[in-house]
Every structure is written in C-alpha cells, then in structure tokens.
Enzyme design. Structure first.
Site, PDB file in Angstrom:
ATOM      1  N   ASP A  30       0.854  -1.194   0.000  1.00  0.00           N
ATOM      2  CA  ASP A  30       0.000   0.000   0.000  1.00  0.00           C
ATOM      3  C   ASP A  30       0.890   1.244   0.000  1.00  0.00           C
ATOM      4  OD1 ASP A  30      -3.218   0.523   0.996  1.00  0.00           O
ATOM      5  OD2 ASP A  30      -1.801   2.194   1.089  1.00  0.00           O
ATOM      6  N   ILE A  31       0.518   2.224  -0.802  1.00  0.00           N
ATOM      7  CA  ILE A  31       1.333   3.433  -0.944  1.00  0.00           C
ATOM      8  C   ILE A  31       1.279   4.288   0.323  1.00  0.00           C
ATOM      9  CG2 ILE A  31      -0.417   5.018  -1.885  1.00  0.00           C
ATOM     10  CD1 ILE A  31       1.666   5.666  -4.120  1.00  0.00           C
ATOM     11  N   ASN A  86     -12.904  -3.410   2.334  1.00  0.00           N
ATOM     12  CA  ASN A  86     -13.876  -2.321   2.387  1.00  0.00           C
ATOM     13  C   ASN A  86     -14.785  -2.429   1.168  1.00  0.00           C
ATOM     14  OD1 ASN A  86     -12.693  -1.152   4.714  1.00  0.00           O
ATOM     15  ND2 ASN A  86     -11.134  -0.153   3.454  1.00  0.00           N
ATOM     16  N   GLY A  92     -16.100   2.607   3.265  1.00  0.00           N
ATOM     17  CA  GLY A  92     -14.754   3.168   3.233  1.00  0.00           C
ATOM     18  C   GLY A  92     -13.938   2.776   2.014  1.00  0.00           C
ATOM     19  N   GLN A  93     -14.608   2.208   1.001  1.00  0.00           N
ATOM     20  CA  GLN A  93     -13.859   1.819  -0.205  1.00  0.00           C
ATOM     21  C   GLN A  93     -13.535   3.055  -1.034  1.00  0.00           C
ATOM     22  OE1 GLN A  93     -15.823  -1.114  -2.665  1.00  0.00           O
ATOM     23  NE2 GLN A  93     -13.994  -1.453  -3.919  1.00  0.00           N
ATOM     24  N   HIS A  99     -10.042  -5.550  -3.486  1.00  0.00           N
ATOM     25  CA  HIS A  99      -8.724  -5.750  -2.881  1.00  0.00           C
ATOM     26  C   HIS A  99      -8.883  -6.136  -1.417  1.00  0.00           C
ATOM     27  CE1 HIS A  99      -9.766  -1.465  -2.559  1.00  0.00           C
ATOM     28  NE2 HIS A  99      -9.160  -1.478  -1.389  1.00  0.00           N
ATOM     29  N   HIS A 101      -6.886  -5.903   2.106  1.00  0.00           N
ATOM     30  CA  HIS A 101      -5.768  -5.333   2.857  1.00  0.00           C
ATOM     31  C   HIS A 101      -5.218  -6.424   3.768  1.00  0.00           C
ATOM     32  CE1 HIS A 101      -6.802  -0.959   2.162  1.00  0.00           C
ATOM     33  NE2 HIS A 101      -7.992  -1.504   1.949  1.00  0.00           N
TER      34      HIS A 101
HETATM   35  P1  AMP Z   1      -9.773   1.194   0.132  1.00  0.00           P
HETATM   36  O1  AMP Z   1     -10.081   2.392   0.990  1.00  0.00           O
HETATM   37  O2  AMP Z   1     -10.104  -0.101   0.789  1.00  0.00           O
HETATM   38  O3  AMP Z   1     -10.376   1.345  -1.254  1.00  0.00           O
HETATM   39  O4  AMP Z   1      -8.205   1.151  -0.004  1.00  0.00           O
HETATM   40  C1  AMP Z   1      -7.496   1.688  -1.076  1.00  0.00           C
HETATM   41  C2  AMP Z   1      -6.042   1.642  -0.698  1.00  0.00           C
HETATM   42  O5  AMP Z   1      -5.278   1.816  -1.879  1.00  0.00           O
HETATM   43  C3  AMP Z   1      -5.621   2.722   0.294  1.00  0.00           C
HETATM   44  O6  AMP Z   1      -5.083   2.094   1.470  1.00  0.00           O
HETATM   45  C4  AMP Z   1      -4.559   3.502  -0.478  1.00  0.00           C
HETATM   46  O7  AMP Z   1      -3.490   3.924   0.343  1.00  0.00           O
HETATM   47  C5  AMP Z   1      -4.108   2.499  -1.525  1.00  0.00           C
HETATM   48  N1  AMP Z   1      -3.561   3.060  -2.747  1.00  0.00           N
HETATM   49  C6  AMP Z   1      -4.074   4.078  -3.492  1.00  0.00           C
HETATM   50  N2  AMP Z   1      -3.307   4.307  -4.570  1.00  0.00           N
HETATM   51  C7  AMP Z   1      -2.283   3.407  -4.515  1.00  0.00           C
HETATM   52  C8  AMP Z   1      -1.148   3.134  -5.342  1.00  0.00           C
HETATM   53  N3  AMP Z   1      -0.897   3.835  -6.466  1.00  0.00           N
HETATM   54  N4  AMP Z   1      -0.293   2.155  -4.971  1.00  0.00           N
HETATM   55  C9  AMP Z   1      -0.521   1.439  -3.837  1.00  0.00           C
HETATM   56  N5  AMP Z   1      -1.572   1.645  -3.028  1.00  0.00           N
HETATM   57  C10 AMP Z   1      -2.444   2.620  -3.352  1.00  0.00           C
END
Ligand code: AMP
Ligand code: ZN
Length: 112
Positions: A30-31, A86, A92-93, A99, A101
C-alpha cells in the site's frame, strides 16, 4: 476497465512495489501504509468489489484466500495479522477494484 488504478497496476502501466504475482493475482505494498506491513491483494480481473462476485469467481476467491497465509509468513507475520475488505462508499472503499488489505506488525491499532 481502462480507467481503473488497480487494473493499471496489475498491467504494469503504473508502478507498484510488488511482492507477489501469478496468473490470477497481484500483491503490492500500500502506498500509504497503516501498519509495518500493509499489502494489497488484487485479482487481475476487474471486479469493483465484493458485490460483483458471482459463482464463476469461486476458484479465484479460494485462490486469494489461500494465498494470505503464505504471504503473511513471508512478511514475518507468524504471530498474527489482520485482513480487511472495504465495500462501497459507506464501507470506506476508495478504489473500486476488489482488494484485500493484509496488515501486520507490532501494535496494530484497535478497530474503530
Ligand atoms: P480502500 O479504501 O479499501 O479502497 O483502499 C485503497 C487503498 O489503496 C488505500 O489504502 C490507499 O493507500 C491504496 N492506494 C491508493 N493508490 C495506490 C497506489 N498507487 N499504490 C498502492 N496503493 C495505493
Ligand atoms: Zn480494475
């Protein structure tokens, strides 16, 4: 889906810190990590979220679920980890490509 961030990551069009991939799944860091270890496990196939799953995805979902334990061990999370999915805006998505986590490390915060 051409406009999907995680489809682009899966296709290698956007860089990510990949830790595992096979023909069905890509796993990357995760970024914006919320724990010492914070991985995202995605199917290569575009599925917006849990609500899009159909019976034809059963083998894919089983594959993803069974991947979690070896990934956790590889990341040093033998003593435990947390998985979160999520779903939808109110869940919270933020990225609408399914995906999981995978979070772990010392002192995971409590649920709130
Ligand atoms: P969600 O809130 O469950 O949709 O989680 C989306 C996740 O994607 C968040 O934890 C972000 O930090 C992560 N995210 C967004 N853009 C990127 C990216 N380019 N590379 C890796 N993780 C990312
Ligand atoms: Zn996608």
């Amino acid at each position: 889906m051409s406009d999907c961030l995680f489809c682009k990551i899966a296709a290698g069009e956007i860089p990510a810190d990949r830790v595992y991939e096979d023909d069905q799944v890509v796993v990357f860091r995760d970024i914006n990590p919320k724990a010492e270890v914070h991985l995202l496990i995605i199917p290569r196939e575009h599925l917006a979220g849990l609500n899009e799953l159909e019976s034809g995805h059963d083998a894919l979902i089983a594959h993803i679920m069974r991947l979690i334990q070896p990934l956790a061990v590889e990341q040093g999370l033998e003593s435990g980890y947390r998985t979160i999915i999520n779903t939808g805006k109110d869940g919270g998505q933020e990225v609408f490509h399914l995906h999981i986590h995978l979070l772990g490390g010392r002192d995971l915060p409590g649920f709130s």
